[in-house]
Design a protein around this motif. Structure first.
Motif, PDB file in Angstrom:
ATOM      1  N   UNK A   1     -16.027   2.142  -0.170  1.00  0.00           N
ATOM      2  CA  UNK A   1     -14.569   2.275  -0.002  1.00  0.00           C
ATOM      3  C   UNK A   1     -14.129   3.719  -0.199  1.00  0.00           C
ATOM      4  N   UNK A   2     -14.857   4.471  -1.033  1.00  0.00           N
ATOM      5  CA  UNK A   2     -14.462   5.849  -1.313  1.00  0.00           C
ATOM      6  C   UNK A   2     -14.804   6.801  -0.179  1.00  0.00           C
ATOM      7  N   UNK A   3     -15.450   6.288   0.865  1.00  0.00           N
ATOM      8  CA  UNK A   3     -15.636   7.102   2.068  1.00  0.00           C
ATOM      9  C   UNK A   3     -14.318   7.284   2.806  1.00  0.00           C
ATOM     10  N   UNK A   4     -13.352   6.416   2.528  1.00  0.00           N
ATOM     11  CA  UNK A   4     -12.015   6.530   3.108  1.00  0.00           C
ATOM     12  C   UNK A   4     -11.170   7.447   2.236  1.00  0.00           C
ATOM     13  N   UNK A   5     -10.455   8.365   2.860  1.00  0.00           N
ATOM     14  CA  UNK A   5      -9.454   9.148   2.136  1.00  0.00           C
ATOM     15  C   UNK A   5      -8.171   8.325   2.130  1.00  0.00           C
ATOM     16  N   UNK A   6      -7.996   7.560   1.058  1.00  0.00           N
ATOM     17  CA  UNK A   6      -6.875   6.613   1.015  1.00  0.00           C
ATOM     18  C   UNK A   6      -5.526   7.311   0.976  1.00  0.00           C
ATOM     19  N   UNK A   7      -5.498   8.567   0.576  1.00  0.00           N
ATOM     20  CA  UNK A   7      -4.229   9.295   0.566  1.00  0.00           C
ATOM     21  C   UNK A   7      -3.746   9.605   1.973  1.00  0.00           C
ATOM     22  N   UNK A   8      -4.607   9.402   2.959  1.00  0.00           N
ATOM     23  CA  UNK A   8      -4.243   9.657   4.358  1.00  0.00           C
ATOM     24  C   UNK A   8      -4.312   8.377   5.193  1.00  0.00           C
ATOM     25  N   UNK A   9      -4.054   7.249   4.542  1.00  0.00           N
ATOM     26  CA  UNK A   9      -3.958   5.965   5.235  1.00  0.00           C
ATOM     27  C   UNK A   9      -2.515   5.476   5.171  1.00  0.00           C
ATOM     28  N   UNK A  10      -1.937   5.188   6.321  1.00  0.00           N
ATOM     29  CA  UNK A  10      -0.608   4.571   6.379  1.00  0.00           C
ATOM     30  C   UNK A  10      -0.772   3.062   6.422  1.00  0.00           C
ATOM     31  N   UNK A  11      -0.093   2.384   5.510  1.00  0.00           N
ATOM     32  CA  UNK A  11      -0.185   0.933   5.410  1.00  0.00           C
ATOM     33  C   UNK A  11       1.133   0.283   5.824  1.00  0.00           C
ATOM     34  N   UNK A  12       1.027  -0.731   6.648  1.00  0.00           N
ATOM     35  CA  UNK A  12       2.167  -1.533   7.092  1.00  0.00           C
ATOM     36  C   UNK A  12       1.825  -3.000   6.876  1.00  0.00           C
ATOM     37  N   UNK A  13       2.809  -3.851   7.078  1.00  0.00           N
ATOM     38  CA  UNK A  13       2.575  -5.288   6.992  1.00  0.00           C
ATOM     39  C   UNK A  13       2.977  -5.962   8.298  1.00  0.00           C
ATOM     40  N   UNK A  14       2.192  -6.956   8.700  1.00  0.00           N
ATOM     41  CA  UNK A  14       2.523  -7.700   9.904  1.00  0.00           C
ATOM     42  C   UNK A  14       3.684  -8.646   9.697  1.00  0.00           C
ATOM     43  N   UNK A  15       3.819  -9.142   8.474  1.00  0.00           N
ATOM     44  CA  UNK A  15       4.957  -9.986   8.140  1.00  0.00           C
ATOM     45  C   UNK A  15       5.094 -10.032   6.632  1.00  0.00           C
ATOM     46  N   UNK A  16       6.225 -10.560   6.187  1.00  0.00           N
ATOM     47  CA  UNK A  16       6.481 -10.665   4.753  1.00  0.00           C
ATOM     48  C   UNK A  16       7.358 -11.863   4.470  1.00  0.00           C
ATOM     49  N   UNK A  17       7.060 -12.511   3.378  1.00  0.00           N
ATOM     50  CA  UNK A  17       7.915 -13.594   2.897  1.00  0.00           C
ATOM     51  C   UNK A  17       9.131 -12.970   2.242  1.00  0.00           C
ATOM     52  N   UNK A  18      10.305 -13.380   2.683  1.00  0.00           N
ATOM     53  CA  UNK A  18      11.543 -12.752   2.221  1.00  0.00           C
ATOM     54  C   UNK A  18      11.912 -13.319   0.853  1.00  0.00           C
ATOM     55  N   UNK A  19      11.313 -12.709  -0.154  1.00  0.00           N
ATOM     56  CA  UNK A  19      11.430 -13.135  -1.542  1.00  0.00           C
ATOM     57  C   UNK A  19      11.714 -11.910  -2.405  1.00  0.00           C
TER      58      UNK A  19
END
Length: 257
Positions: free
Chosen positions: A60-78
């Motif tokens: 997992x540390x092969x990924x530079x996580x500081x340069x990953x943009x994360x989104x969500x496909x959907x979310x429970x409205x809670x």
């Protein structure tokens, strides 16, 4: 749009482990090409299991996580922090354990957030986030990988059969009401937004998914089986365990050695 590729694993845990390894490789490859990576997360048992496996991978540390943009496909409205929110579960499974840039973690608004109990405003706000991060004049960012689950009736993200969301042709994010499974109110990407992803990975397990999986692949009717409409611009993978793949015609399966 790409043609679907089916990959079958012997068990749900092996599927999650294999997808986690594949995901790390995809993110590393994306960063090697463009310097960054963009990932759409999903919730559910399989989606969270994948994130847990990523958390435990030495690679997992092969990924530079500081340069990953994360989104969500959907979310429970809670409310924020609710244990049933996809964001909450993703943070527990992985996000709280890796060095992310908080500005690159694009969560959907909760029901006690800036817009109160107004899912339409939350959907519009998320669409604006996508547009701000889009390249040139696009309406959504370039998602390198979009992870999705598949429900027993064939829904994906929070797009349910013959619902207003599955008929949406212009908006990228919509509020979803009266969902047939709880909670009834959600916010979801639409199929047009999902289809901008370079790769879409649909992950599901269990005997109850066998019918909708086969129907999606054979008939391709996205109104009846919304997962059929989730296709990547460059690649579409159906990642299944043996029970979910039980009704898939042989023509869709890789040849046996």
């Amino acid at each position: 749009m790409s043609q679907p590729r089916v990959v079958v694993h012997a068990s749900p845990d092996l599927l999650a482990a294999a997808v986690a390894a594949r995901l790390v490789t995809a993110l590393v490859d994306a960063q090697a090409t463009t310097g960054t990576a963009s990932l759409v997360l999903t919730g559910g048992r399989t989606g969270n299991a994948v994130l847990e496996h990523v958390r435990d991978l030495p690679a997992r540390d092969a990924v530079d996580w500081s340069r990953v943009d994360l989104y969500w496909g959907d979310e429970r409205f809670l409310p924020a922090g609710h244990p049933d929110r996809n964001e909450t579960q993703a943070r527990t499974a992985l996000l709280d354990h890796i060095p992310l840039d908080p500005a690159r973690v694009h969560a959907m608004e909760p029901s006690d957030g800036r817009f109160g109990d107004n899912p339409d405003a939350a959907a519009e706000a998320y669409a604006e986030i996508l547009a701000r991060n889009a390249v040139a004049y696009g309406s959504v960012p370039v998602f390198d990988v979009c992870l999705l689950g598949v429900g027993e009736e064939g829904h994906t993200a929070s797009i349910f059969p013959d619902s207003p969301a599955v008929h949406e042709a212009s908006r990228t994010v919509v509020a979803v009401r009266d969902c047939p499974k709880p909670p009834p109110t959600r916010v979801s990407l639409t199929l047009p937004a999902i289809r901008t992803a370079r790769e879409v990975w649909l992950m599901t397990t269990g005997e109850s998914k066998a019918g909708p999986v086969a129907q999606a692949l054979v008939e391709g009717d996205e109104v009846a089986i919304p997962a059929a409409g989730a296709r990547g611009a460059e690649g579409t993978r159906w990642l299944l365990d043996t029970t979910a793949a039980a009704q898939v015609p042989a023509s869709f399966l890789p040849p046996k050695a």
